[in-house]
Design an enzyme around this catalytic site. Structure first.
Site, PDB file in Angstrom:
ATOM      1  CG  MET A  98      -2.032  -1.157   1.094  1.00 29.92           C
ATOM      2  SD  MET A  98      -3.324  -0.808   2.009  1.00 29.92           S
ATOM      3  CE  MET A  98      -2.962  -0.384   3.648  1.00 29.92           C
ATOM      4  CD  GLU A 115      15.576   0.187   4.613  1.00 30.62           C
ATOM      5  OE1 GLU A 115      16.272  -1.253   4.331  1.00 30.62           O
ATOM      6  OE2 GLU A 115      15.622   1.089   4.011  1.00 30.62           O
ATOM      7  CG  HIS A 127       7.100  -2.217   2.104  1.00 32.93           C
ATOM      8  ND1 HIS A 127       6.963  -0.836   3.119  1.00 32.93           N
ATOM      9  CD2 HIS A 127       5.894  -2.546   2.260  1.00 32.93           C
ATOM     10  CE1 HIS A 127       5.750  -1.123   3.541  1.00 32.93           C
ATOM     11  NE2 HIS A 127       5.028  -2.071   2.793  1.00 32.93           N
ATOM     12  CG  ASP A 165       0.519  -7.108   7.441  1.00 35.10           C
ATOM     13  OD1 ASP A 165      -0.046  -6.795   8.377  1.00 35.10           O
ATOM     14  OD2 ASP A 165       1.398  -6.655   7.028  1.00 35.10           O
ATOM     15  NE  ARG A 218      -2.982   1.698   9.780  1.00 39.19           N
ATOM     16  CZ  ARG A 218      -3.215   0.919   8.566  1.00 39.19           C
ATOM     17  NH1 ARG A 218      -2.605  -0.440   8.756  1.00 39.19           N
ATOM     18  NH2 ARG A 218      -4.326   0.871   7.838  1.00 39.19           N
TER      19      ARG A 218
END
Length: 283
Positions: A31, A36, A38, A151, A188
């Site tokens: 998103m 880091e 990602h 996740d 976030r």
């Protein structure tokens, strides 16, 4: 700098050209507002595929009306720089209307795995995830797709969806990447002020406590949860959404730790909801 592609048609044209050259394709769905964590996914994908597509799309159908869709951080130029540096071949950054044109009325959902953990407080979330990930798989047609273990429920759900629907790709899970002080990297985290950022360390401290208790032989799920909740309660800015222990594959609550188990939590620090977890193989 790598290209930022906005349309399904253009993505398919690029992928078709790669396939005609006999090249393999990896996909990293995100998103955006990349960090880091990602980067670790992209670098893993680059190491295992000839070309890598990174999707950057804040998916509106996985957000409830009271969630942070509008305020979710976005910075496509910074994302482009990180993806270029990590070795990706392109970014797919569609507008919502490209993914969900007028009249769109189809969803991908499942009857299991979504009801515990994050599914309790975010009932529409995983239907939105399954729908957008299915679309991305159909658009790109990757050999492999890469997701972070942070996740963990999402990863388990996508693995099950791919298996149940006979999708022709491999789902690769990658380890959680943490800040030097232990906090799991998350887009976030940028919502946190200085005081909240310090308070957020209670998540990783509690995860490390849980790991220690399991390593020392704790097998009673209720006792493990109670110890972790008590630790979180020492932080005044923390409000527990859940702390739970589930089967790592089926995401079903268990009373006793045995086999592959997922110990996961969601905690509000101020107005920001953060998640963390660990997986243990218990004999």
């Amino acid at each position: 700098m790598i290209p930022v592609i906005k349309t399904v048609r253009e993505v398919r044209e690029h992928v078709r050209a790669w396939r005609n050259e006999g090249l393999s394709v990896g996909l990293v769905p995100t998103m955006g507002f990349l960090h880091e964590g990602h980067r670790s996914l992209i670098e893993r994908a680059v190491a295992e595929n000839d070309r890598v597509v990174v999707s950057v799309f804040v998916n509106p159908i996985q957000f409830a009306p009271n969630e942070d869709l509008e305020s979710y951080p976005r910075d496509i130029e910074a994302d482009r720089a990180l993806c270029t540096d990590a070795g990706a071949a392109m970014i797919f950054n569609p507008e919502p209307a490209e993914m969900y044109p007028q009249g769109f009325c189809t969803a991908v959902d499942m009857n299991g795995l979504k009801f515990e953990l994050c599914g309790k407080s975010r009932p529409i979330h995983f239907s939105g995830v399954c729908t957008v990930v299915t679309k991305l798989f159909n658009i790109v047609g990757p050999d492999r797709a890469y997701f972070g273990q942070k996740d963990a429920q999402q990863l388990a759900i996508i693995r099950r969806m791919v298996r149940d629907l006979n999708m022709p790709l491999e789902v690769v899970g990658c380890p959680i990447v943490r800040e030097e002080d232990g906090l799991a990297k998350s887009s976030r985290n940028t919502y946190l002020n200085e005081q909240e950022r310090a308070a957020a360390l209670i998540l990783s401290k509690t995860i490390f406590l849980g790991q220690k208790l399991v390593d020392e032989g704790e097998r009673d799920a209720k006792k493990l949860i109670a110890a972790m909740e008590a630790n979180i309660a020492t932080e005044p800015l923390a409000r527990i959404d859940y702390v739970d222990v589930v089967d790592a594959e089926n995401i079903e609550r268990i009373d006793r730790l045995e086999g592959e188990v997922l110990v996961a939590m969601a905690v509000h620090i101020g107005k920001t909801r953060l998640i963390d977890n660990f997986i243990a193989s218990v004999e």
